[in-house]
Design an enzyme around this catalytic site. Structure first.
Site, PDB file in Angstrom:
ATOM      1  N   PHE A   8       0.817  -1.216   0.000  1.00  0.00           N
ATOM      2  CA  PHE A   8       0.000   0.000   0.000  1.00  0.00           C
ATOM      3  C   PHE A   8       0.851   1.267   0.000  1.00  0.00           C
ATOM      4  O   PHE A   8       0.463   2.279  -0.586  1.00  0.00           O
ATOM      5  CB  PHE A   8      -0.936   0.025   1.222  1.00  0.00           C
ATOM      6  CG  PHE A   8      -1.607  -1.290   1.487  1.00  0.00           C
ATOM      7  CD1 PHE A   8      -2.321  -1.924   0.487  1.00  0.00           C
ATOM      8  CD2 PHE A   8      -1.510  -1.897   2.721  1.00  0.00           C
ATOM      9  CE1 PHE A   8      -2.938  -3.146   0.716  1.00  0.00           C
ATOM     10  CE2 PHE A   8      -2.109  -3.118   2.958  1.00  0.00           C
ATOM     11  CZ  PHE A   8      -2.828  -3.744   1.953  1.00  0.00           C
ATOM     12  N   TYR A   9       1.992   1.239   0.646  1.00  0.00           N
ATOM     13  CA  TYR A   9       2.831   2.429   0.783  1.00  0.00           C
ATOM     14  C   TYR A   9       3.217   2.986  -0.587  1.00  0.00           C
ATOM     15  O   TYR A   9       3.092   4.186  -0.852  1.00  0.00           O
ATOM     16  CB  TYR A   9       4.075   2.107   1.604  1.00  0.00           C
ATOM     17  CG  TYR A   9       5.013   3.273   1.776  1.00  0.00           C
ATOM     18  CD1 TYR A   9       4.741   4.258   2.718  1.00  0.00           C
ATOM     19  CD2 TYR A   9       6.160   3.398   1.000  1.00  0.00           C
ATOM     20  CE1 TYR A   9       5.594   5.351   2.886  1.00  0.00           C
ATOM     21  CE2 TYR A   9       7.016   4.475   1.157  1.00  0.00           C
ATOM     22  CZ  TYR A   9       6.729   5.448   2.094  1.00  0.00           C
ATOM     23  OH  TYR A   9       7.577   6.522   2.242  1.00  0.00           O
ATOM     24  N   ASN A  10       3.714   2.099  -1.481  1.00  0.00           N
ATOM     25  CA  ASN A  10       4.088   2.547  -2.830  1.00  0.00           C
ATOM     26  C   ASN A  10       2.921   3.252  -3.510  1.00  0.00           C
ATOM     27  O   ASN A  10       3.076   4.305  -4.127  1.00  0.00           O
ATOM     28  CB  ASN A  10       4.484   1.344  -3.705  1.00  0.00           C
ATOM     29  CG  ASN A  10       5.459   0.412  -3.062  1.00  0.00           C
ATOM     30  OD1 ASN A  10       6.601   0.757  -2.845  1.00  0.00           O
ATOM     31  ND2 ASN A  10       5.006  -0.804  -2.776  1.00  0.00           N
TER      32      ASN A  10
END
Length: 245
Positions: free
Chosen positions: A151-153
């Site tokens: 999710f971070y990307n």
């Protein structure tokens, strides 16, 4: 950008890059406000950087963002710089983690919805003060994702896109919209296991400040520029390289 006499709000400023920004901006004669959801971490931050002003806020929550905005308007109406720095990450296998969706909701709220909402809440106030700026903190991973950050990307890539659009839409208003893309930095983010290529927070923020002084709208710190070119001309190699670190 003048490095003195600004009033700067840094989200996620109680540790890591945010705290290093607070330290360097305070040292050069600015009023620095940092927010974090942890009152204990904010207390520790005040011990490291005695001059900072702190405010407890979980920016993933809409009501708390609105409360922060009202508090800023009432107590520090001279604010002219917002640094959307706070972010969280879940290092998980999407298919195997039974709570992967719930974790995605929290991460999207913190990493993407919060900077969008705070930018909207504070935009009018920022624009009536001298040399206003919105500074969004992203990462070289907007170009090449890490496989263990499902999710971070995605949230940072979305913030990268939003920042470009916001800059274009505000080009006729008296505010500069800046993106700072950091490489791997040795901070508590890595829980003591930072890759060997990680640079120090001090070096990273020093380079960020040089970019700000030069008036840049997009500041690629460290090897982010190299990663950008690799992603354009050798995307498969770039993906393998990032995920071998």
């Amino acid at each position: 950008m003048a490095l003195q006499n600004n009033t700067i709000l840094i989200t996620g400023g109680s540790s890591g890059l945010g705290l290093e920004m607070a330290r360097q901006f305070t040292r050069t004669g600015n009023k620095v406000i940092v927010c974090s959801r942890s009152s204990e971490k904010l207390q520790q931050a005040r011990e490291v950087v005695p001059g900072i002003i702190t405010y407890v806020c979980d920016i993933s929550t809409e009501d708390e963002r609105r409360n922060l905005s009202r508090w800023i308007s009432e107590n520090h109406p001279e604010i002219n710089i917002l640094i959307n720095n706070a972010a969280i990450v879940h290092r998980i296998d999407f298919a195997d983690d039974s709570n992967s969706y719930e974790k995605s909701v929290k991460e999207i709220a913190t990493n993407l919805q919060a900077p969008i909402h705070l930018s909207k809440l504070l935009l009018s106030l920022l624009c009536i003060n001298p040399e206003p700026k919105i500074i969004n903190i992203t990462t070289g991973l907007v170009y090449v994702p890490r496989a263990d950050y499902p999710f971070y990307n995605a949230t940072k890539a979305a913030l990268h896109s939003f920042t470009q659009v916001l800059r274009n839409q505000l080009k006729n208003k008296p505010i500069q919209v800046i993106e700072v893309l950091f490489p791997v930095v040795d901070t508590p983010w890595h829980e003591g296991n930072a890759p060997k290529i990680a640079i120090t927070a001090e070096k990273a923020v020093n380079e960020m400040i040089r970019g700000l002084l030069a008036g840049k709208d997009e500041i690629k710190v460290g090897k982010v520029k190299l990663l950008y070119y690799l992603s354009r001309f050798a995307p498969n190699f770039a993906f393998k390289k990032i995920n071998s670190l």
